[in-house]
Design a protein around this motif. Structure first.
Motif, PDB file in Angstrom:
ATOM      1  N   ILE A  36       0.814  -1.213   0.000  1.00  0.00           N
ATOM      2  CA  ILE A  36       0.000   0.000   0.000  1.00  0.00           C
ATOM      3  C   ILE A  36       0.850   1.266   0.000  1.00  0.00           C
ATOM      4  CG2 ILE A  36      -1.748   1.311   1.257  1.00  0.00           C
ATOM      5  CD1 ILE A  36      -2.910  -1.277   2.208  1.00  0.00           C
ATOM      6  N   TRP A  37       1.889   1.279   0.818  1.00  0.00           N
ATOM      7  CA  TRP A  37       2.700   2.498   0.910  1.00  0.00           C
ATOM      8  C   TRP A  37       3.856   2.507  -0.095  1.00  0.00           C
ATOM      9  CZ3 TRP A  37      -0.511   1.526   4.885  1.00  0.00           C
ATOM     10  CH2 TRP A  37      -1.062   2.603   5.578  1.00  0.00           C
ATOM     11  N   GLY A  38       4.187   1.318  -0.591  1.00  0.00           N
ATOM     12  CA  GLY A  38       5.271   1.259  -1.560  1.00  0.00           C
ATOM     13  C   GLY A  38       6.623   1.024  -0.914  1.00  0.00           C
ATOM     14  N   LYS A  39       6.745   1.405   0.336  1.00  0.00           N
ATOM     15  CA  LYS A  39       7.961   1.017   1.046  1.00  0.00           C
ATOM     16  C   LYS A  39       7.742   0.938   2.550  1.00  0.00           C
ATOM     17  CE  LYS A  39      10.141   5.558   1.515  1.00  0.00           C
ATOM     18  NZ  LYS A  39      11.408   6.281   1.436  1.00  0.00           N
ATOM     19  N   ASN A  40       8.659   0.276   3.162  1.00  0.00           N
ATOM     20  CA  ASN A  40       8.533  -0.115   4.550  1.00  0.00           C
ATOM     21  C   ASN A  40       9.615   0.584   5.369  1.00  0.00           C
ATOM     22  OD1 ASN A  40       8.674  -1.470   6.962  1.00  0.00           O
ATOM     23  ND2 ASN A  40       9.151  -3.477   6.069  1.00  0.00           N
ATOM     24  N   ASP A  41       9.265   1.721   5.969  1.00  0.00           N
ATOM     25  CA  ASP A  41      10.249   2.384   6.825  1.00  0.00           C
ATOM     26  C   ASP A  41       9.600   2.822   8.137  1.00  0.00           C
ATOM     27  OD1 ASP A  41       8.838   4.686   6.395  1.00  0.00           O
ATOM     28  OD2 ASP A  41      10.233   5.509   4.930  1.00  0.00           O
ATOM     29  N   TYR A  42      10.379   3.444   8.968  1.00  0.00           N
ATOM     30  CA  TYR A  42       9.928   3.843  10.291  1.00  0.00           C
ATOM     31  C   TYR A  42       8.654   4.688  10.235  1.00  0.00           C
ATOM     32  CZ  TYR A  42       9.953   6.281  14.784  1.00  0.00           C
ATOM     33  OH  TYR A  42       9.596   6.806  15.990  1.00  0.00           O
ATOM     34  N   PHE A  43       8.639   5.674   9.347  1.00  0.00           N
ATOM     35  CA  PHE A  43       7.514   6.600   9.319  1.00  0.00           C
ATOM     36  C   PHE A  43       6.242   5.978   8.765  1.00  0.00           C
ATOM     37  CE2 PHE A  43      11.060   9.649   9.547  1.00  0.00           C
ATOM     38  CZ  PHE A  43      10.651  10.321  10.689  1.00  0.00           C
ATOM     39  N   ASN A  44       6.393   5.206   7.698  1.00  0.00           N
ATOM     40  CA  ASN A  44       5.215   4.563   7.145  1.00  0.00           C
ATOM     41  C   ASN A  44       4.590   3.607   8.158  1.00  0.00           C
ATOM     42  OD1 ASN A  44       5.396   5.874   4.719  1.00  0.00           O
ATOM     43  ND2 ASN A  44       6.761   4.336   3.838  1.00  0.00           N
ATOM     44  N   ARG A  45       5.455   2.996   8.925  1.00  0.00           N
ATOM     45  CA  ARG A  45       4.966   2.098   9.955  1.00  0.00           C
ATOM     46  C   ARG A  45       4.121   2.834  10.972  1.00  0.00           C
ATOM     47  NH1 ARG A  45       7.944  -3.176  11.213  1.00  0.00           N
ATOM     48  NH2 ARG A  45       7.115  -3.470  13.300  1.00  0.00           N
ATOM     49  N   LYS A  46       4.574   4.033  11.333  1.00  0.00           N
ATOM     50  CA  LYS A  46       3.801   4.874  12.255  1.00  0.00           C
ATOM     51  C   LYS A  46       2.455   5.215  11.636  1.00  0.00           C
ATOM     52  CE  LYS A  46       6.727   5.254  15.530  1.00  0.00           C
ATOM     53  NZ  LYS A  46       6.406   4.619  16.811  1.00  0.00           N
ATOM     54  N   SER A  47       2.527   5.539  10.355  1.00  0.00           N
ATOM     55  CA  SER A  47       1.315   5.908   9.636  1.00  0.00           C
ATOM     56  C   SER A  47       0.322   4.738   9.638  1.00  0.00           C
ATOM     57  CB  SER A  47       1.692   6.298   8.217  1.00  0.00           C
ATOM     58  OG  SER A  47       0.784   7.208   7.681  1.00  0.00           O
ATOM     59  N   LEU A  48       0.833   3.564   9.371  1.00  0.00           N
ATOM     60  CA  LEU A  48      -0.017   2.371   9.390  1.00  0.00           C
ATOM     61  C   LEU A  48      -0.746   2.242  10.718  1.00  0.00           C
ATOM     62  CD1 LEU A  48      -1.054  -0.386   8.471  1.00  0.00           C
ATOM     63  CD2 LEU A  48       1.185  -1.347   8.959  1.00  0.00           C
ATOM     64  N   ASN A  49      -0.017   2.487  11.816  1.00  0.00           N
ATOM     65  CA  ASN A  49      -0.653   2.407  13.135  1.00  0.00           C
ATOM     66  C   ASN A  49      -1.831   3.364  13.261  1.00  0.00           C
ATOM     67  OD1 ASN A  49       0.898   0.441  14.264  1.00  0.00           O
ATOM     68  ND2 ASN A  49       2.432   1.857  15.066  1.00  0.00           N
ATOM     69  N   VAL A  50      -1.630   4.566  12.749  1.00  0.00           N
ATOM     70  CA  VAL A  50      -2.706   5.547  12.823  1.00  0.00           C
ATOM     71  C   VAL A  50      -3.937   5.050  12.078  1.00  0.00           C
ATOM     72  CG1 VAL A  50      -3.396   7.879  12.162  1.00  0.00           C
ATOM     73  CG2 VAL A  50      -1.127   7.479  13.106  1.00  0.00           C
ATOM     74  N   PHE A  51      -3.700   4.449  10.925  1.00  0.00           N
ATOM     75  CA  PHE A  51      -4.844   3.974  10.140  1.00  0.00           C
ATOM     76  C   PHE A  51      -5.525   2.781  10.796  1.00  0.00           C
ATOM     77  CE2 PHE A  51      -3.025   6.687   6.962  1.00  0.00           C
ATOM     78  CZ  PHE A  51      -4.151   7.196   6.347  1.00  0.00           C
ATOM     79  N   VAL A  52      -4.742   1.936  11.435  1.00  0.00           N
ATOM     80  CA  VAL A  52      -5.353   0.809  12.141  1.00  0.00           C
ATOM     81  C   VAL A  52      -6.258   1.317  13.251  1.00  0.00           C
ATOM     82  CG1 VAL A  52      -4.874  -1.149  13.634  1.00  0.00           C
ATOM     83  CG2 VAL A  52      -3.582  -0.852  11.539  1.00  0.00           C
ATOM     84  N   THR A  53      -5.796   2.336  13.935  1.00  0.00           N
ATOM     85  CA  THR A  53      -6.632   2.930  14.980  1.00  0.00           C
ATOM     86  C   THR A  53      -7.956   3.428  14.410  1.00  0.00           C
ATOM     87  OG1 THR A  53      -4.681   3.619  16.199  1.00  0.00           O
ATOM     88  CG2 THR A  53      -6.745   4.715  16.753  1.00  0.00           C
ATOM     89  N   ARG A  54      -7.867   4.099  13.266  1.00  0.00           N
ATOM     90  CA  ARG A  54      -9.094   4.608  12.644  1.00  0.00           C
ATOM     91  C   ARG A  54     -10.047   3.479  12.287  1.00  0.00           C
ATOM     92  NH1 ARG A  54      -7.192   8.872   8.420  1.00  0.00           N
ATOM     93  NH2 ARG A  54      -5.995  10.217   9.807  1.00  0.00           N
ATOM     94  N   LEU A  55      -9.504   2.441  11.672  1.00  0.00           N
ATOM     95  CA  LEU A  55     -10.375   1.335  11.270  1.00  0.00           C
ATOM     96  C   LEU A  55     -11.007   0.684  12.498  1.00  0.00           C
ATOM     97  CD1 LEU A  55      -8.532  -0.410   8.301  1.00  0.00           C
ATOM     98  CD2 LEU A  55     -10.335   1.283   8.251  1.00  0.00           C
ATOM     99  N   ARG A  56     -10.233   0.553  13.562  1.00  0.00           N
ATOM    100  CA  ARG A  56     -10.794  -0.032  14.783  1.00  0.00           C
ATOM    101  C   ARG A  56     -11.971   0.788  15.270  1.00  0.00           C
ATOM    102  NH1 ARG A  56      -5.025  -1.120  17.213  1.00  0.00           N
ATOM    103  NH2 ARG A  56      -4.734  -3.324  16.671  1.00  0.00           N
TER     104      ARG A  56
END
Lengths: 228, 228
Positions: free
Chosen positions: A184-204
């Motif tokens: 989804i993000w195209g790459k896997n780094d520290y910041f994108n990982r943080k971003s993913l967490n934010v989106f998981v929270t939203r979906l929850r």
DNA sequence: AAAAAGATTAATGAAAAGTTAATGTTATTA
DNA sequence: TAATAACATTAACTTTTCATTAATCTTTTT
């Protein structure tokens, strides 16, 4: 699941028998007739979704039969299934209005896939496809980005949608962080990982109306959308 | 007679050239790209009637490309044209949503007949609606461009009409910016997008008498005419 | 107990969209 | 053919949206 009704016109006894049995096994309703005249008679009496015509038959061949179908204004999609593989025959087949021209011999499994595909295309002609995901008491429509729960509706953003679809496609299975991020993000780094967490929270938050749905984190591995 | 627009994805230079030229001669509009990434880019920018995919290509093969098309919700019918003739490949092709799977080598004339046949089957009946469209307390008559609400009447311009009809035909569903622009404006660029915004503003103003009607924007996706 | 990973909420800023007005462009009329 | 009218496009500016980043708190692992 809709059961399709086919008319099989095939004079060869053994091939006809084989196809008839196989197609029935594959959940089609099949009427098998052995010549053009019987075919026309049955077509007057019953409704079919598709018609499979052999070409080389005594008396009235498949092409002649197709001409008759056209002339009598019987509106039924038909295809030719035949050993006549010359270009000129194929062109003639299509010019008569066939929806396909399949050369014998053909693998039965491939035939079934082709039939289903054609029927699907022919049916879809007027209905817009409805791809819906169901999870718990929620429904998600990925084309319109609409998540619904009873009478409530939420318009998701594209990122939210991408993530939700990814999780839905892997419902009850673990989705590795790195796979989600790379897809989804195209790459896997520290910041994108943080971003993913934010989106998981939203979906929850969006999915909290149904307590049987959970997005679990598997430490250091990934997320798992659980339901049922 | 409608001129169909095809996207040809073929990495082989000589076959690509040949097909491109032949199809153009046969009255198709053809865009030829040589790899999956270019294909995806062009698909975002332009509207096609059908997409012809080679399977064996370096980097992103045809199957992968089809997966990408599906994932990105690009609604374009596609078929495979390939030397890979194994049953398992055919089944895979159809399972990815192909409308046909054509084995190379194929006679060009037969190819054209098959393409035309498929396009004919796929062609949605573009029944230019003669009746009135109803939305909320409004009615719209697309023949004389008249929008009415109770006793009020407005004469729309042709662009306004085209856009309104497009939205009405897809009521309650997303109309992607790029699809609107490609269909109505013919191309999707910075300025046309600006223009589209101006027209949406106008339509909103025209439709404001019924507060249950909304033209929603879905960020980065498109517009949705909502009612009921 | 310390360190790492994850969850949550809030702040930020760039890009997208909305709006109104000005400017071209084309077709129509004087 | 010049003037006008109609209308789409472009420009200028404002507002909104939303992914990212930051800050802070909680849980898990070692």
């Amino acid at each position: 699941m809709k059961m399709y009704k086919l008319l099989l016109v095939e004079d060869d006894a053994s091939l006809g028998y084989l196809l008839n049995e196989y197609l029935k096994m594959k959940n089609f309703t099949v009427i098998w007739v052995k010549n053009g005249n019987d075919a026309l008679k049955v077509l007057e009496e019953q409704q079919f979704d598709l018609c499979i015509l052999d070409v080389m038959m005594p008396d009235m061949d498949g092409f002649k039969l197709a001409e008759n179908i056209n002339q009598k204004n019987i509106s039924i999609p038909f295809l030719f299934l035949t050993a006549r593989s010359l270009k000129i025959d194929v062109l003639k087949g299509f010019s008569l209005g066939a929806v396909d021209y399949i050369r014998k011999p053909i693998d039965e499994e491939e035939l079934v896939v082709r039939l289903n595909n054609l029927l699907h295309i022919l049916a879809k002609k007027n209905t817009s496809q409805k791809e819906l995901y169901k999870i718990g008491f929620y429904t998600y429509n990925p084309l319109d980005f609409e998540l619904s729960f009873e009478s409530e509706k939420w318009q998701l953003t594209s990122r939210e949608s991408e993530l939700l679809v990814y999780l839905l496609k892997n419902k009850n299975h673990i989705c590795k962080h790195k796979d989600i991020l790379n897809t989804i993000w195209g790459k896997n780094d520290y910041f994108n990982r943080k971003s993913l967490n934010v989106f998981v929270t939203r979906l929850r938050k969006l999915l909290k109306n149904d307590p049987s749905i959970k997005i679990e984190n598997i430490h250091n591995q990934g997320f798992k959308l659980m339901s049922e």
